[in-house]
Design a protein around this motif. Structure first.
Motif, short mmCIF file in Angstrom:
data_model
loop_
_atom_site.label_atom_id
_atom_site.label_comp_id
_atom_site.label_asym_id
_atom_site.label_seq_id
_atom_site.Cartn_x
_atom_site.Cartn_y
_atom_site.Cartn_z
N VAL A 77 0.60 -1.38 0.19
CA VAL A 77 0.18 -0.11 0.12
C VAL A 77 0.46 1.67 0.06
CG1 VAL A 77 -1.18 1.66 1.69
CG2 VAL A 77 -1.89 -0.79 1.10
N PHE A 78 1.89 1.36 0.53
CA PHE A 78 2.70 2.50 1.63
C PHE A 78 3.44 3.06 -0.04
CE2 PHE A 78 1.63 1.86 4.88
CZ PHE A 78 1.55 3.13 5.98
N ASP A 79 3.75 2.44 -0.47
CA ASP A 79 4.66 3.17 -1.68
C ASP A 79 5.52 2.15 -2.47
OD1 ASP A 79 7.01 2.19 0.27
OD2 ASP A 79 7.88 3.63 0.12
N PHE A 80 4.82 0.74 -2.57
CA PHE A 80 5.73 0.05 -2.89
C PHE A 80 6.07 -0.32 -4.57
CE2 PHE A 80 5.41 -4.31 -5.31
CZ PHE A 80 6.21 -5.14 -4.52
N TYR A 81 4.42 0.23 -5.05
CA TYR A 81 4.37 0.92 -6.48
C TYR A 81 5.36 1.66 -6.89
CZ TYR A 81 2.76 0.45 -11.06
OH TYR A 81 2.37 -0.49 -12.66
N ASP A 82 5.64 2.71 -6.58
CA ASP A 82 6.75 3.84 -6.52
C ASP A 82 8.17 3.19 -6.43
OD1 ASP A 82 4.79 5.30 -6.50
OD2 ASP A 82 4.36 6.51 -4.86
N ARG A 83 8.58 2.07 -6.01
CA ARG A 83 10.03 2.00 -5.71
C ARG A 83 9.96 1.03 -6.54
NH1 ARG A 83 13.31 3.57 -2.46
NH2 ARG A 83 14.64 1.95 -2.52
N LEU A 84 9.18 -0.09 -6.70
CA LEU A 84 8.80 -0.70 -7.91
C LEU A 84 9.60 0.09 -9.16
CD1 LEU A 84 8.51 -3.99 -9.40
CD2 LEU A 84 6.38 -3.64 -9.54
N LYS A 85 8.80 0.74 -9.32
CA LYS A 85 9.13 1.79 -11.20
C LYS A 85 10.47 2.47 -10.71
CE LYS A 85 5.58 1.55 -13.57
NZ LYS A 85 5.21 0.58 -14.32
N SER A 86 10.69 2.70 -9.28
CA SER A 86 12.31 3.46 -9.70
C SER A 86 13.42 2.43 -9.28
CB SER A 86 12.13 4.82 -7.92
OG SER A 86 12.61 3.58 -6.44
N VAL A 87 12.84 1.43 -8.68
CA VAL A 87 14.20 0.48 -9.20
C VAL A 87 14.62 -0.12 -10.74
CG1 VAL A 87 14.92 0.27 -6.88
CG2 VAL A 87 12.95 -1.55 -8.36
#
Length: 599
Positions: A454-464
């Motif tokens: 929920v928090f920011d998994f998607y944002d982290r996935l996009k950045s890595v």
């Protein structure tokens, strides 16, 4: 009455910032649909927030008339769609209303993650696809390489891709010819009973609910009595027309046409996106398949700053949820914040956009609580409680165990980023279920706790993965884990909007990160403010915001040092007293930013 063979319905799909809205502007301008003096950039992005952020949030429609090289006049219905994954639901709806797509790819950047996601949606809807390579006026453009990439990665023929620069207008005549020659005309029977798809709807202060429809069969005329097939509600049609981009009444819409209708619909709830509209007397036999409902990923509470505005908020939310079907709501109450709504969103960008729209379009100041998921709490007496908000957690001594929702996540990622993705999933307490290859792309299947996503998994996935990973999930039930509630105390007062559920092993790291972040976000006051993270009665992390100081010794020139000491002591006592009675104002931005955790 327009001949079906002279109508073309199409949408423009692309990754974020590849130039969809600019291309739409050029098509509108070059066909003279809008006078040059009325032309402005991103003509179809009508919301202020779309212009400010430079993104498209709502799919918008325009009808263009174009005289082709063979001398015939064609009607082109264009839908400009969003590129962001949080608004993918808008894209899938728009696809169902048209027969073809222009696939816009930036010739300097090539195929990216959302290019793929959006193309697959177009292919699912059986679209004919015309590749368009944009930004060829830039020195870094590599059209040949990008054509190869389109063929390799997506698997569609790019030998006839059209080279354009939407900014300068180069290649626009070729695009218009390709739309007429390469995209199929719509199918439909004028004499059959009316069957029209409700693509979108929104609230207009003067006209009531405005409905965007695509007529499949039959004719929709002003004065008809229409029936919504899912709710069986019947309405008389007041006006029927098209967008050029301003509303223009036409009196009727035939098969294959896209336009709007208003029918004195008062309740926003009566128009469900994906519904089928037919005549009251001579109705069609079966409804269109509609759209699959979207799955909210992030839940959070929205509360008005002033409790008297609760009814206004309820009204605003019902109008917005009409316009955005991917946003779900239910009422909730909070001890500190009063009455409000628990809302579900498709991602954090979606959450920010909805919050901004409520504040701007309806003038309501909001407090947003921490995004969270639903937990099942098993009590010692055998009962099970569903907990939506960590602030409502019962006394830990009565709890037997807590279960959290898990998801089965499927991630598609290019090979070179696989290691980073696996590490990210391990860090988020994931359990690997499967790993296979499709060409040069790896497909990883993980069992993950929804709370960590929920928090920011998607944002982290996009950045890595530099934006190349695509992520999809379905719910996979509940499982027990060692979870605790972490409370944040500001100046010894608990802030219930910042309470979160965390895994016991990570509580300390999470608490420390949270208080460090809050220290930067909360402005200094006249007294010093301790910020603490606690589990039950145990403090696990602390930071202190130092006080603003007035230089009380400035007027002492020389003389005995005790004079300065006396003044400083007096100031110290005042600060202590202030801290006892002082209220700490936490700015709204601090709530959202404190929850976007970085590793």
């Amino acid at each position: 009455m327009t001949d079906l063979s002279h109508i073309r319905n199409f949408s423009i799909v692309a990754h974020i910032d590849h130039g969809k809205s600019t291309l739409a502007d050029r098509l509108i301008q070059s066909t003279g649909t809008v006078a040059d003096r009325d032309m402005e950039a991103q003509l179809l992005d009508t919301m202020d927030i779309e212009r400010e952020r430079g993104i498209t949030i709502k799919a918008n429609t325009v009808r263009i008339e174009y005289t082709a090289q063979d001398g015939d006049t064609y009607i082109l219905n264009l839908i400009d769609t969003p590129g962001h994954v949080d608004f993918a639901y808008e894209v899938s709806r728009s696809m169902r209303a048209v027969e073809g797509s222009l696939l816009v790819v930036d010739s300097t950047q090539g195929v990216e993650a959302q290019t793929l996601a959006n193309v697959y949606q177009a292919l699912d809807a059986d679209h004919e696809i015309v590749p368009v390579l944009n930004k060829i006026d830039l020195p870094a453009a590599e059209p040949e390489r990008v054509c190869e990439q389109i063929e390799d990665v997506i698997g569609i023929d790019a030998s006839e891709a059209i080279l354009v620069s939407a900014k300068t207008g180069e290649g626009i005549p070729e695009v218009l010819e390709a739309i007429v020659k390469r995209l199929p005309p719509p199918q439909g029977d004028r004499d059959a009973p009316l069957k029209a798809m409700l693509v979108d709807s929104w609230y207009d202060a003067y006209l009531g609910v405005v409905v965007l429809v695509r007529v499949i069969d039959g004719v929709l005329k002003k004065g008809d009595r229409i029936r919504m097939m899912s709710t069986n509600a019947v309405y008389p049609v007041d006006r029927v027309g098209v967008f050029r981009p301003a509303m223009e009444n036409t009196g009727e819409l035939g098969p294959g046409e896209i336009g709007f209708l208003t029918a004195s619909i008062k309740q926003v709830r009566d128009t469900r996106v994906g519904d089928t509209i037919t005549h009251e007397k001579r109705g069609c036999d079966e409804a269109l398949p509609g759209f699959a409902p979207s799955q909210p990923v992030v839940f959070c509470g929205l509360f008005p700053v002033d409790n008297a505005e609760f009814e206004d908020l309820r009204d605003a939310i019902s109008k917005l949820s009409l316009n955005d079907a991917s946003f779900s709501t239910e009422m909730e109450t909070s001890a500190a914040l009063g009455f409000g709504f628990r809302c579900g969103f498709l991602g954090l960008l979606h959450l920010e956009v909805i919050r901004d729209r409520l504040e701007r379009e309806y003038g309501i100041e909001l407090i947003t609580t921490a995004p969270s998921v639903i937990y099942q709490i098993h009590m010692r007496d055998g009962s099970v409680i569903e907990m939506h908000n960590p602030a409502d957690m019962p006394d830990p001594t009565h709890i037997d165990h807590i279960e959290e929702p898990r998801i089965k996540a499927t991630i598609l990622v290019p090979d070179e980023y696989l290691g980073d993705v696996l590490k990210l999933c391990q860090d988020r307490r994931g359990i690997q279920l499967d790993l296979t290859y499709a060409g040069s792309r790896a497909m990883v299947v993980y069992d993950l706790p929804l709370n960590e996503v929920v928090f920011d998994f998607y944002d982290r996935l996009k950045s890595v993965t530099k934006g190349y990973a695509s992520f999809d999930y379905q719910m996979a039930g509940y499982r027990q884990d060692n979870l605790v509630k972490m409370t944040i105390l500001v100046n010894d007062e608990p802030v219930d909007a910042l309470s979160v559920m965390v895994h016991r092993d990570r509580a300390e790291a999470r608490g420390r990160a949270m208080v460090e972040k809050l220290k930067q976000l909360i402005p200094q006051h006249m007294f010093k403010i301790p910020i603490q993270a606690a589990i039950g009665g145990r403090i696990i992390a602390r930071e202190t915001i130092s006080a603003l100081r007035k230089d009380v010794t400035a007027k002492c020139y020389g003389g005995d040092v005790t004079r300065k000491k006396k003044l400083l002591e007096k100031q110290k006592k005042g600060k202590k007293k202030m801290r006892q009675f002082g209220k700490v104002e936490i700015p709204q931005s601090a709530f959202i930013n404190a929850l976007k955790m970085d590793n």
